[in-house]
Write a protein that holds these residues in place. Structure first.
Motif, PDB file in Angstrom:
ATOM      1  N   LEU A 168       0.836  -1.078   0.143  1.00 14.82           N
ATOM      2  CA  LEU A 168      -0.012  -0.018   0.055  1.00 14.82           C
ATOM      3  C   LEU A 168       0.976   1.317   0.023  1.00 14.82           C
ATOM      4  O   LEU A 168       1.853   1.198   0.445  1.00 14.82           O
ATOM      5  N   SER A 169       0.355   2.304  -0.687  1.00 11.39           N
ATOM      6  CA  SER A 169       1.130   3.661  -0.643  1.00 11.39           C
ATOM      7  C   SER A 169       0.509   4.490   0.093  1.00 11.39           C
ATOM      8  O   SER A 169      -0.916   4.527   0.399  1.00 11.39           O
TER       9      SER A 169
ATOM     10  N   PRO B 114      -1.601   7.738   0.722  1.00  9.67           N
ATOM     11  CA  PRO B 114      -2.353   8.793   0.015  1.00  9.67           C
ATOM     12  C   PRO B 114      -1.859  10.062   0.066  1.00  9.67           C
ATOM     13  O   PRO B 114      -1.091  10.506   1.210  1.00  9.67           O
TER      14      PRO B 114
ATOM     15  N   LEU C 238       0.222   6.727   6.568  1.00 12.98           N
ATOM     16  CA  LEU C 238      -0.164   5.354   6.460  1.00 12.98           C
ATOM     17  C   LEU C 238       0.593   4.532   7.609  1.00 12.98           C
ATOM     18  O   LEU C 238       1.999   4.980   7.695  1.00 12.98           O
TER      19      LEU C 238
ATOM     20  N   PHE D 221      -5.145   4.699   7.744  1.00 14.55           N
ATOM     21  CA  PHE D 221      -4.905   5.831   6.911  1.00 14.55           C
ATOM     22  C   PHE D 221      -5.371   7.020   7.986  1.00 14.55           C
ATOM     23  O   PHE D 221      -6.327   7.093   8.738  1.00 14.55           O
TER      24      PHE D 221
ATOM     25  N   ARG E 173      -7.444  -0.947   6.653  1.00 16.83           N
ATOM     26  CA  ARG E 173      -7.406  -2.115   5.830  1.00 16.83           C
ATOM     27  C   ARG E 173      -6.669  -3.170   6.211  1.00 16.83           C
ATOM     28  O   ARG E 173      -5.724  -2.888   6.857  1.00 16.83           O
TER      29      ARG E 173
ATOM     30  N   TRP F 115      -6.554  -6.624  -0.057  1.00 11.89           N
ATOM     31  CA  TRP F 115      -7.098  -5.862   0.830  1.00 11.89           C
ATOM     32  C   TRP F 115      -8.461  -5.509   1.328  1.00 11.89           C
ATOM     33  O   TRP F 115      -9.360  -5.599   0.341  1.00 11.89           O
TER      34      TRP F 115
ATOM     35  N   ASP G  35     -11.570  -0.448  -0.134  1.00  9.48           N
ATOM     36  CA  ASP G  35     -10.949   0.332  -1.374  1.00  9.48           C
ATOM     37  C   ASP G  35      -9.864   1.081  -0.765  1.00  9.48           C
ATOM     38  O   ASP G  35     -10.053   1.633   0.277  1.00  9.48           O
ATOM     39  N   SER G  36      -9.178   1.850  -1.897  1.00  9.14           N
ATOM     40  CA  SER G  36      -8.083   2.728  -1.323  1.00  9.14           C
ATOM     41  C   SER G  36      -8.756   4.066  -0.843  1.00  9.14           C
ATOM     42  O   SER G  36      -9.475   4.820  -1.680  1.00  9.14           O
TER      43      SER G  36
ATOM     44  N   GLN H 237      -8.661   8.150   0.153  1.00 11.83           N
ATOM     45  CA  GLN H 237      -8.071   9.323  -0.413  1.00 11.83           C
ATOM     46  C   GLN H 237      -8.139  10.307   0.470  1.00 11.83           C
ATOM     47  O   GLN H 237      -8.966  10.293   1.549  1.00 11.83           O
TER      48      GLN H 237
END
Length: 530
Positions: free
Chosen positions: A348-349, A351, A356, A373, A387, A395, A398-399, A401
């Motif tokens: 994972l990166s 956002p 993170l 996050f 997540r 995962w 959803d990712s 933002q």
């Protein structure tokens, strides 16, 4: 033999026997009817008759010369004899030439006197080679050979078949000649062999041996069988599983011999060593991989040749390495030890404008990793706050933002201008708006406003107010008529001056309020006319 009798006088039985033994051999011992007939014919009549060599000894009639008991078959008694009259008739006379029952016997008292009937033996002291009985015959003798002997003087022992045994040691003694009557042969076997048959054979009078010739057979040992999972290879010198047999043991592939490699049948009928066994070759004990499980099947014992172990992993972990391993004949396992490694999820990166924070119990971004996050000040998280990496390698959620917090859209002040710069979106955190007014208007409030992290603007909303000019008063003796576009006496207000009748205006009729806050002219005055 030759017969004789006393001619001079008569004797008691004892005297008669003494007489016979002195001059001849003994009182006569009659063997058959032929002798009786001969005696009856050849002897003269004597009224007292003749003593013979029979006497009652211990209540039994006995031939005194041979000490043999008178048998029933040899009896030759006269009618109703022996009668043992007066219980003292213990000796026997023979009737010679008696009118009745001539040649018959009668018991008499031993003290009565009669003729002594003697015989002179033809048999010598050691007759018939001592292998038979010398039987007196009238005027001679004959040899009745004992069993096993033959010939006129019983001089020859009867032969048996000469023994020629094979494979057995024989030691014989021959008292009467090689392999003749009463020869005895003893048989022995070598060590490790057993005799089958009699140990001693004797040549019998029937010219047969007392038993068949024995043989030597190798001592037997119990039959050996191949060990389970093994093989047996035997060599037999003297017959199957007998003395001298050797058996070599071996095991099938994957099994090791425990015990003697070979055994030999000994002379005692037992095998050297103990029965060996084929035991499965052992492999090192396997353990379940961390976070995994081990399921083994054992054909020949735990973790031994033929054992197979299947590996699996707990939920969320994937097997790296072979799924199964087999214990081989060399005592080693096929393949390398597998591992259970956590299933990985894509990394994972962070956002944009966010942060993170992850925890990794089983490795970076692997099963059970959780990532939280958060956003920098002025930004709000859109999407899940957390997540988790699942067993499927994906995962949850959803990712998310980080989106700039919105402020309300600002409106341009009336009669003014607004110049906005938007870093993160229209009217969002970090947006700044600068305000200005049109000519003739002045800004009331902050010159600029900024959208804060709270979603509010700094300051209050500014306004553009028309610039005011000095309030004009009607001139003396005049009138003032104004129109106000933006407020009384403000920019662009126009005032028209007029004078009462009889007065003349001195100055500009119309004044305009300018952007500088000044009137275009000085207010006029009404002057009277002359």
């Amino acid at each position: 033999w030759m017969y004789h009798y006393s001619t001079q006088e008569d004797y008691t039985w004892e005297q008669a026997r003494n007489y016979c033994q002195t001059f001849f051999t003994d009182l006569v011992a009659i063997q058959n009817k032929q002798e009786i007939e001969y005696l009856n014919n050849s002897l003269p009549f004597h009224k007292r008759y003749y003593w013979i060599g029979i006497r009652k000894l211990g209540g039994t009639w006995t031939w005194v010369g041979t000490k043999k008991v008178l048998t029933k078959e040899a009896e030759n008694w006269a009618a109703k004899e022996p009668n043992n009259r007066r219980s003292n008739q213990d000796c026997v006379e023979i009737y010679i030439k008696r009118p009745q029952e001539s040649g018959k016997w009668n018991d008499e008292p031993c003290n009565r006197k009669k003729k002594a009937l003697c015989y002179q033996a033809s048999c010598q002291p050691f007759p018939c080679s001592q292998h038979g009985e010398c039987v007196e015959t009238i005027g001679s003798y004959r040899c009745e050979c004992y069993p096993g002997f033959r010939g006129p003087e019983c001089e020859d022992a009867v032969p048996c078949t000469e023994l020629e045994p094979t494979g057995v040691h024989m030691n014989c003694s021959h008292p009467f000649g090689d392999f003749r009557y009463n020869s005895t042969c003893e048989f022995e076997c070598q060590e490790g062999f057993e005799r089958r048959g009699a140990g001693t054979l004797r040549c019998l009078a029937s010219q047969r041996w007392s038993a068949d010739t024995p043989t030597c057979t190798a001592t037997t040992c119990p039959v050996l069988s191949a060990p389970v999972r093994g093989d047996l290879n035997c060599s037999h010198l003297h017959g199957n599983f007998t003395f001298g047999s050797t058996c070599a043991f071996s095991c099938q592939t994957g099994f090791a011999l425990m015990g003697s490699e070979s055994r030999e049948c000994t002379a005692t009928g037992t095998w050297t060593g103990d029965a060996p066994q084929c035991e499965a070759i052992m492999c090192p004990v396997l353990s379940a991989p961390e976070r995994g499980e081990l399921n083994c099947s054992h054909l020949h014992g735990d973790f031994a040749f033929g054992s197979m172990c299947v590996f699996s992993c707990q939920t969320g972990f994937a097997l790296t390495g072979p799924e199964s391993r087999n214990c081989t004949a060399t005592g080693t396992w096929t393949g390398d030890a597998p591992r259970c490694e956590a299933i990985t999820c894509p990394a994972l990166s962070v956002p944009d404008w966010g942060e993170l924070n992850c925890s990794h119990p089983h490795g970076d971004f692997a099963f059970s990793s959780t990532c939280a996050f958060s956003c920098q000040m002025g930004f709000a998280l859109v999407g899940p706050e957390r997540r988790e990496c699942t067993a499927t390698g994906t995962w949850t959620g959803d990712s998310p933002q980080c989106k700039a917090i919105k402020c309300s859209a600002l409106a341009t002040p009336e009669m003014g201008h607004a110049a906005c710069s938007h870093l993160h979106g229209d009217f969002a955190f970090g947006s700044t708006c600068a305000f200005s007014c049109q000519t003739g208007f002045v800004l009331m409030g902050p010159e600029s406003r900024e959208c804060t992290a709270a979603g509010t603007w700094t300051g209050d909303a500014p306004q553009c107010k028309a610039i005011s000019c000095p309030v004009l008063d009607p001139p003396s003796r005049g009138q003032l008529n104004c129109s106000h576009v933006h407020g009384n006496f403000t920019y662009n207000s126009t005032c028209t001056f007029s004078c009462e009748e009889g007065f003349v205006r001195m100055g500009a009729e119309v004044l305009h309020c300018t952007a500088t806050g000044n009137w275009t002219r000085h207010p006029p005055v009404c002057a009277g006319t002359e």
